[in-house]
Write an enzyme that holds these catalytic residues in place. Structure first.
Site, PDB file in Angstrom:
ATOM      1  N   ASP A  67       0.602  -1.324   0.141  1.00 35.87           N
ATOM      2  CA  ASP A  67      -0.017  -0.217  -0.056  1.00 35.87           C
ATOM      3  C   ASP A  67       1.004   1.135   0.065  1.00 35.87           C
ATOM      4  OD1 ASP A  67      -2.571   0.713   0.257  1.00 35.87           O
ATOM      5  OD2 ASP A  67      -2.444   1.462   2.365  1.00 35.87           O
ATOM      6  N   TYR A  69       2.331   4.854   1.283  1.00 37.76           N
ATOM      7  CA  TYR A  69       2.176   5.726   2.471  1.00 37.76           C
ATOM      8  C   TYR A  69       1.219   6.504   2.475  1.00 37.76           C
ATOM      9  CZ  TYR A  69       7.160   4.042   3.145  1.00 37.76           C
ATOM     10  OH  TYR A  69       8.170   3.305   3.196  1.00 37.76           O
ATOM     11  N   PHE A  80       8.361   1.319  -0.594  1.00 35.70           N
ATOM     12  CA  PHE A  80       9.146   1.635   0.510  1.00 35.70           C
ATOM     13  C   PHE A  80       9.792   3.025   0.516  1.00 35.70           C
ATOM     14  CE2 PHE A  80       8.513  -3.230   0.368  1.00 35.70           C
ATOM     15  CZ  PHE A  80       8.268  -3.256   2.013  1.00 35.70           C
ATOM     16  N   HIS A 194       8.271  -9.403   7.095  1.00 33.41           N
ATOM     17  CA  HIS A 194       8.322  -7.871   6.660  1.00 33.41           C
ATOM     18  C   HIS A 194       9.315  -7.126   7.518  1.00 33.41           C
ATOM     19  CE1 HIS A 194       6.517  -3.648   6.034  1.00 33.41           C
ATOM     20  NE2 HIS A 194       5.912  -4.572   5.057  1.00 33.41           N
TER      21      HIS A 194
END
Length: 228
Positions: A67, A69, A80, A194
């Site tokens: 998703d 930010y 990221f 993660h």
């Protein structure tokens, strides 16, 4: 229908997807949300930033996020990554620590500038794909059910079917679930926890970055310079 503004090689690979009903619904949904005054991230011109920075034939590595930010100024269309001037988020700091430990023997990030901008990775062939390409401001995963996964699953399948010897880095259970889309006889699939601090350090020690570069080298490709 107006042509989707995306890098030409990706347009040619994905043009059938753009004509499907689900993609028309995504487009209509986003336009309606904006008309109603909602703030959507990333800005419209950056929704396909990962595609525009890393043409289809230039992809060497795929790092899959979930998703964008959802806080102001963070999302710029690369998983990221954050733009210059925005502090690196906690997951990215952990990624940096693993790179240092894996490639340089210590866990002290060398990103002295604090930069979280991964554009230099994208320009080397690291395709920084989020499974959802948009999000409503302040509402994590708010666009998880509008159809984006139909599109990004097609992206992953296209890479798997039409390219060879790519490295897919799948971190966390959501990303790992996409492994079924990839022909693992043609590509290297690396899985790990993660990098989020919520995983309590389980990401550390995965050594994905050295494994990736060794694989690329084996098939005659230039390794990635992971240093920011």
């Amino acid at each position: 229908m107006q042509k989707v503004q995306i890098e030409e090689s990706w347009y040619n690979v994905l043009k059938d997807e753009f004509e499907k009903e689900y993609f028309q619904k995504i487009s209509s949904f986003l336009h309606n949300e904006k008309r109603s005054g909602k703030v959507i991230y990333p800005p419209g011109g950056l929704i396909f930033n990962a595609f525009n920075l890393t043409p289809f034939e230039k992809v060497k590595v795929v790092i899959l996020g979930q998703d964008p930010y959802h806080n102001p100024g963070q999302a710029h269309g690369l998983s990221f990554s954050v733009p210059d001037g925005i502090p690196a988020p906690p997951s990215l700091i952990n990624i940096y620590k693993e790179i240092e430990s894996d490639l340089y023997g210590n866990g002290i990030p060398r990103t002295r500038s604090g930069s979280g901008n991964l554009t230099s990775w994208a320009q080397q062939g690291v395709f920084l794909l989020n499974a959802m390409l948009t999000v409503e401001a302040g509402r994590a995963a708010s666009h998880s059910n509008i159809g984006w996964q139909n599109f990004t699953d097609a992206v992953i399948r296209s890479l798997s079917e039409h390219r060879e010897h790519l490295v897919f880095m799948l971190w966390g259970n959501f990303a790992k679930s996409k492994a079924e889309l990839i022909d693992q006889s043609r590509h290297l699939v690396l899985t790990a926890a993660h990098p989020s601090p919520l995983a309590r350090g389980a990401f550390f020690g995965c050594r994905h970055f050295s494994q990736c570069n060794n694989y690329l080298h084996r098939f005659g490709m230039e390794p990635i310079n992971w240093q920011i």
